[in-house]
Scaffold this motif. Structure first.
Motif, PDB file in Angstrom:
ATOM      1  N   ARG A 149       0.844  -1.194   0.122  1.00  0.00           N
ATOM      2  CA  ARG A 149       0.093   0.115  -0.156  1.00  0.00           C
ATOM      3  C   ARG A 149       0.835   1.390   0.011  1.00  0.00           C
ATOM      4  O   ARG A 149       2.062   1.162   0.129  1.00  0.00           O
ATOM      5  CB  ARG A 149      -0.750  -0.092   1.195  1.00  0.00           C
ATOM      6  N   THR A 150       0.130   2.436  -0.061  1.00  0.00           N
ATOM      7  CA  THR A 150       1.053   3.601  -0.199  1.00  0.00           C
ATOM      8  C   THR A 150       1.171   4.375   1.361  1.00  0.00           C
ATOM      9  O   THR A 150       0.801   3.549   2.345  1.00  0.00           O
ATOM     10  CB  THR A 150       0.015   4.676  -1.117  1.00  0.00           C
ATOM     11  N   LEU A 151       1.946   5.438   1.212  1.00  0.00           N
ATOM     12  CA  LEU A 151       1.920   5.961   2.647  1.00  0.00           C
ATOM     13  C   LEU A 151       0.601   6.470   3.180  1.00  0.00           C
ATOM     14  O   LEU A 151       0.150   7.458   2.315  1.00  0.00           O
ATOM     15  CB  LEU A 151       2.906   7.077   2.354  1.00  0.00           C
ATOM     16  N   HIS A 152       0.163   6.132   4.156  1.00  0.00           N
ATOM     17  CA  HIS A 152      -1.048   6.435   5.124  1.00  0.00           C
ATOM     18  C   HIS A 152      -2.111   6.477   4.078  1.00  0.00           C
ATOM     19  O   HIS A 152      -2.968   7.520   4.074  1.00  0.00           O
ATOM     20  CB  HIS A 152      -0.489   8.157   5.628  1.00  0.00           C
ATOM     21  N   SER A 153      -2.298   5.324   3.131  1.00  0.00           N
ATOM     22  CA  SER A 153      -3.265   5.667   2.198  1.00  0.00           C
ATOM     23  C   SER A 153      -3.527   6.675   1.379  1.00  0.00           C
ATOM     24  O   SER A 153      -4.629   6.850   0.745  1.00  0.00           O
ATOM     25  CB  SER A 153      -4.583   5.091   2.723  1.00  0.00           C
ATOM     26  N   SER A 154      -2.101   7.404   0.946  1.00  0.00           N
ATOM     27  CA  SER A 154      -2.299   8.619   0.115  1.00  0.00           C
ATOM     28  C   SER A 154      -1.997   8.043  -1.282  1.00  0.00           C
ATOM     29  O   SER A 154      -2.042   6.793  -1.548  1.00  0.00           O
ATOM     30  CB  SER A 154      -1.324   9.693   0.534  1.00  0.00           C
TER      31      SER A 154
END
Ligand SMILES: [Fe+2]
Length: 253
Positions: A97-102
């Motif tokens: 996944r991305t950083l903090h769902s960003s």
């Protein structure tokens, strides 16, 4: 301050060994003035696999302990992902996944070269609406020898993160100079600690920002700090035109 790259989770990679070290690192972060930290354990680097579900579980546990101990630091989930061919599929499966769902995804290259499939995979990420953030390009041998290669990748839409310890001189004078030159020529969008432990690789974020402020000016510091805030808010990052060739030209003369 916000730090977007750290190995603070206990016992998941070569970062904090246990919760005791995690807490010590958290206290050190707060003492520097860091209030938010993205935990980015290694994923798919051949040695460590940290699927997102595991990262999120560990982040919840650490935040609970920090709250119990009144340590005012918020940990957000992320991963530092080595480029691999199944990455787009694993993103669909939410293993990666991305950083903090960003929209921003932290990508690590191997230390020697730029992987051959970088263009193709970065293109796939962009099609998915994601923005790759290259972790510590100044420590990649191929980029250090020819930073124009990094510039070309940035011009195609990637961003980059330089490590505080590179700017602070831990990896030697030449990496320090290269890192500063990269900052100066707009090849850097984030400054972050990549903190691993309390002994020799803690945060150094305050020191790195002071160094940038003294050499390149406070405006540059504010630019990096604003970008870190924009990343966790999933907002656009302002990108300045990179210009490595200009530096090479001045050096030549
Ligand atoms: Fe890292």
């Amino acid at each position: 301050m916000i730090d977007i790259h750290s190995h603070i989770l206990p016992g998941v990679d070569d970062g904090a060994e246990d919760m005791e070290e995690t807490v010590l690192m958290a206290q050190a972060a707060v003492e520097e003035g860091i209030h938010t930290l993205i935990a980015t354990p290694h994923h798919a680097n051949g040695k460590y696999d940290n699927p997102m579900e595991k990262v999120e579980r560990s982040v919840r546990e650490v935040n609970r302990v920090l709250e119990q101990q009144n340590i005012p630091l918020t940990i957000l989930p992320g991963q530092e992902i080595r480029l691999y061919s199944d990455l787009p599929e694993d993103l669909h499966q939410q293993v990666a996944r991305t950083l903090h769902s960003s929209r921003y995804i932290l990508i690590e290259f191997p230390s020697r070269e730029i992987p051959k499939q970088t263009d193709e995979l970065f293109h796939e990420l962009r099609v998915m609406g994601l923005v790759p953030v290259i972790a510590h390009p100044e420590r990649n041998m191929e980029i250090a020898q020819d930073p124009m290669k990094l510039q070309r990748i940035i011009q195609q839409g990637a961003l980059s993160q330089v490590t505080t310890h590179s700017l602070n001189g831990l990896f030697g004078k030449s990496i320090q100079k290269l890192s500063l030159d990269m900052c100066k020529q707009h090849l850097v969008h984030f400054v972050s600690s990549d903190a691993h432990n309390m002994s020799h690789r803690a945060f150094g974020l305050r020191q790195a920002y002071a160094f940038i402020g003294n050499t390149l000016g406070d405006q540059q510091v504010r630019y990096y700090q604003a970008n870190a805030a924009r990343l966790i808010a999933n907002e656009d990052i302002s990108v300045l035109q990179p210009d490595w060739r200009k530096r090479a030209w001045w050096r030549f003369w």
